[in-house]
Design a protein around this motif. Structure first.
Motif, PDB file in Angstrom:
ATOM      1  N   LEU A  63      47.009   0.702   2.853  1.00 43.97           N
ATOM      2  CA  LEU A  63      45.833   0.246   3.594  1.00 43.97           C
ATOM      3  C   LEU A  63      45.497  -1.196   3.222  1.00 43.97           C
ATOM      4  N   TRP A  64      45.621  -1.537   1.936  1.00 39.56           N
ATOM      5  CA  TRP A  64      45.343  -2.907   1.514  1.00 39.56           C
ATOM      6  C   TRP A  64      46.340  -3.875   2.157  1.00 39.56           C
ATOM      7  N   ASP A  65      47.611  -3.488   2.208  1.00 33.24           N
ATOM      8  CA  ASP A  65      48.622  -4.340   2.845  1.00 33.24           C
ATOM      9  C   ASP A  65      48.309  -4.533   4.326  1.00 33.24           C
ATOM     10  N   ARG A  66      47.819  -3.483   4.987  1.00 32.55           N
ATOM     11  CA  ARG A  66      47.430  -3.587   6.391  1.00 32.55           C
ATOM     12  C   ARG A  66      46.262  -4.571   6.550  1.00 32.55           C
ATOM     13  N   TYR A  67      45.294  -4.476   5.639  1.00 30.41           N
ATOM     14  CA  TYR A  67      44.158  -5.395   5.667  1.00 30.41           C
ATOM     15  C   TYR A  67      44.633  -6.828   5.465  1.00 30.41           C
ATOM     16  N   ARG A  68      45.512  -7.046   4.505  1.00 25.19           N
ATOM     17  CA  ARG A  68      46.008  -8.399   4.226  1.00 25.19           C
ATOM     18  C   ARG A  68      46.806  -8.964   5.392  1.00 25.19           C
ATOM     19  N   ALA A  69      47.486  -8.105   6.129  1.00 28.95           N
ATOM     20  CA  ALA A  69      48.218  -8.583   7.305  1.00 28.95           C
ATOM     21  C   ALA A  69      47.247  -9.134   8.353  1.00 28.95           C
ATOM     22  N   LEU A  70      46.055  -8.522   8.425  1.00 30.18           N
ATOM     23  CA  LEU A  70      45.027  -8.985   9.358  1.00 30.18           C
ATOM     24  C   LEU A  70      44.225 -10.162   8.805  1.00 30.18           C
ATOM     25  N   HIS A  71      44.216 -10.281   7.473  1.00 36.09           N
ATOM     26  CA  HIS A  71      43.444 -11.320   6.782  1.00 36.09           C
ATOM     27  C   HIS A  71      44.340 -11.998   5.738  1.00 36.09           C
ATOM     28  N   PRO A  72      45.182 -12.900   6.172  1.00 38.85           N
ATOM     29  CA  PRO A  72      46.150 -13.516   5.254  1.00 38.85           C
ATOM     30  C   PRO A  72      45.525 -14.244   4.068  1.00 38.85           C
ATOM     31  N   ASP A  73      44.255 -14.611   4.174  1.00 39.42           N
ATOM     32  CA  ASP A  73      43.591 -15.301   3.074  1.00 39.42           C
ATOM     33  C   ASP A  73      43.044 -14.331   2.019  1.00 39.42           C
ATOM     34  N   ALA A  74      43.174 -13.028   2.254  1.00 39.34           N
ATOM     35  CA  ALA A  74      42.682 -12.029   1.295  1.00 39.34           C
ATOM     36  C   ALA A  74      43.489 -12.107   0.000  1.00 39.34           C
ATOM     37  N   PRO A  75      42.853 -11.782  -1.127  1.00 41.73           N
ATOM     38  CA  PRO A  75      43.593 -11.808  -2.401  1.00 41.73           C
ATOM     39  C   PRO A  75      44.689 -10.747  -2.434  1.00 41.73           C
TER      40      PRO A  75
ATOM     41  N   ASP B 199      41.392  12.300  -4.625  1.00 39.38           N
ATOM     42  CA  ASP B 199      42.842  12.352  -4.860  1.00 39.38           C
ATOM     43  C   ASP B 199      43.565  11.056  -4.555  1.00 39.38           C
ATOM     44  N   GLY B 200      42.835  10.004  -4.205  1.00 39.56           N
ATOM     45  CA  GLY B 200      43.452   8.700  -4.009  1.00 39.56           C
ATOM     46  C   GLY B 200      43.882   8.372  -2.601  1.00 39.56           C
ATOM     47  N   GLU B 201      43.524   9.217  -1.630  1.00 34.58           N
ATOM     48  CA  GLU B 201      43.866   8.938  -0.239  1.00 34.58           C
ATOM     49  C   GLU B 201      42.908   7.872   0.297  1.00 34.58           C
ATOM     50  N   ALA B 202      43.441   6.739   0.697  1.00 32.05           N
ATOM     51  CA  ALA B 202      42.617   5.629   1.183  1.00 32.05           C
ATOM     52  C   ALA B 202      41.991   5.979   2.524  1.00 32.05           C
ATOM     53  N   VAL B 203      40.685   5.683   2.643  1.00 34.52           N
ATOM     54  CA  VAL B 203      39.980   5.988   3.883  1.00 34.52           C
ATOM     55  C   VAL B 203      39.359   4.758   4.538  1.00 34.52           C
ATOM     56  N   ALA B 204      39.144   3.689   3.775  1.00 33.65           N
ATOM     57  CA  ALA B 204      38.457   2.521   4.350  1.00 33.65           C
ATOM     58  C   ALA B 204      38.594   1.323   3.429  1.00 33.65           C
ATOM     59  N   ILE B 205      38.397   0.165   4.029  1.00 31.46           N
ATOM     60  CA  ILE B 205      38.228  -1.084   3.293  1.00 31.46           C
ATOM     61  C   ILE B 205      36.774  -1.497   3.516  1.00 31.46           C
TER      62      ILE B 205
ATOM     63  N   ARG C 219      31.965  -1.509   6.329  1.00 31.65           N
ATOM     64  CA  ARG C 219      33.373  -1.109   6.499  1.00 31.65           C
ATOM     65  C   ARG C 219      34.050  -2.164   7.363  1.00 31.65           C
ATOM     66  N   VAL C 220      35.142  -2.718   6.863  1.00 27.92           N
ATOM     67  CA  VAL C 220      35.848  -3.762   7.611  1.00 27.92           C
ATOM     68  C   VAL C 220      37.226  -3.289   8.096  1.00 27.92           C
ATOM     69  N   LEU C 221      37.647  -2.112   7.658  1.00 26.90           N
ATOM     70  CA  LEU C 221      38.898  -1.505   8.144  1.00 26.90           C
ATOM     71  C   LEU C 221      38.890  -0.030   7.789  1.00 26.90           C
TER      72      LEU C 221
ATOM     73  N   VAL D  43      36.021  -7.344  -1.695  1.00 33.32           N
ATOM     74  CA  VAL D  43      36.583  -6.382  -0.752  1.00 33.32           C
ATOM     75  C   VAL D  43      37.303  -5.305  -1.558  1.00 33.32           C
ATOM     76  N   SER D  44      37.035  -4.040  -1.223  1.00 37.30           N
ATOM     77  CA  SER D  44      37.555  -2.906  -1.986  1.00 37.30           C
ATOM     78  C   SER D  44      38.152  -1.853  -1.072  1.00 37.30           C
ATOM     79  N   VAL D  45      39.014  -1.022  -1.658  1.00 37.46           N
ATOM     80  CA  VAL D  45      39.580   0.135  -0.977  1.00 37.46           C
ATOM     81  C   VAL D  45      38.809   1.365  -1.444  1.00 37.46           C
ATOM     82  N   VAL D  46      38.308   2.146  -0.504  1.00 37.25           N
ATOM     83  CA  VAL D  46      37.632   3.404  -0.816  1.00 37.25           C
ATOM     84  C   VAL D  46      38.630   4.535  -0.598  1.00 37.25           C
ATOM     85  N   THR D  47      38.689   5.439  -1.583  1.00 39.22           N
ATOM     86  CA  THR D  47      39.600   6.571  -1.497  1.00 39.22           C
ATOM     87  C   THR D  47      38.844   7.885  -1.679  1.00 39.22           C
ATOM     88  N   THR D  48      39.536   8.965  -1.366  1.00 38.63           N
ATOM     89  CA  THR D  48      39.060  10.287  -1.736  1.00 38.63           C
ATOM     90  C   THR D  48      39.295  10.462  -3.233  1.00 38.63           C
TER      91      THR D  48
END
Length: 150
Positions: free
Chosen positions: A8-20, A78-84, A148-150, A71-76
């Motif tokens: 999910l983070w990689d997907r976010y970075r693809a949309l926001h190349p300036d993201a860390p 068990d670590g399943e990503a649900v949102a940025i 929520r941004v993603l 900017v953070s990744v929210v998970t369940t």
């Protein structure tokens, strides 16, 4: 970071190349699976748009409070990503000064201040157990607003 969070983070970075390269955090809410999974679902549905950690618990786990723009990744649990999410506002308040508007923005339970206080005071007591830190109206709370941004 779990594989799901990384994807999910990689997907976010693809949309926001300036993201860390790394998010501020990849995390689940709460200290137990049922509550963590409920909160993850509330974030995914756009209902939960705030969270509240005590200053003392952040010190105990040695993590800096979020800052506006983090900017953070929210998970369940068990670590399943649900949102940025992106932090939009930070306020440090006394527990006794948290208001109905913030409780509503957190989106949990029946969304009232009474419910919020009951649930959060119980949580703060659990995570601060054995530290000698009082959970009372003077406890400092980091009230974090996010979108929520993603």
């Amino acid at each position: 970071m779990t594989p799901s969070a990384r994807a999910l983070w990689d997907r976010y970075r693809a949309l926001h190349p300036d993201a860390p390269e790394q998010p501020y955090e990849s995390f689940h809410f709460c200290d137990n699976q049922p509550d963590a999974d409920i909160c993850a679902d509330l974030v995914a549905r756009g209902i939960k748009r705030a969270t509240a950690a005590s200053v003392e618990e952040l010190k105990l786990i040695d993590i800096r409070p979020a800052r506006v723009g983090d900017v953070s990744v929210v998970t369940t649990w068990d670590g399943e990503a649900v949102a940025i999410i992106e932090t939009t506002e930070i306020e440090v308040r006394r527990l006794g000064d948290v208001d109905e508007a913030f409780a509503l923005r957190e989106g949990e339970g029946d969304k009232t201040l009474a419910w919020w206080r009951s649930a959060h005071e119980a949580y703060y007591r659990r995570v601060l157990e054995g530290t000698g830190i009082a959970v009372d109206d003077e406890l400092l709370i980091v009230c974090e607003h996010f979108e929520r941004v993603l």
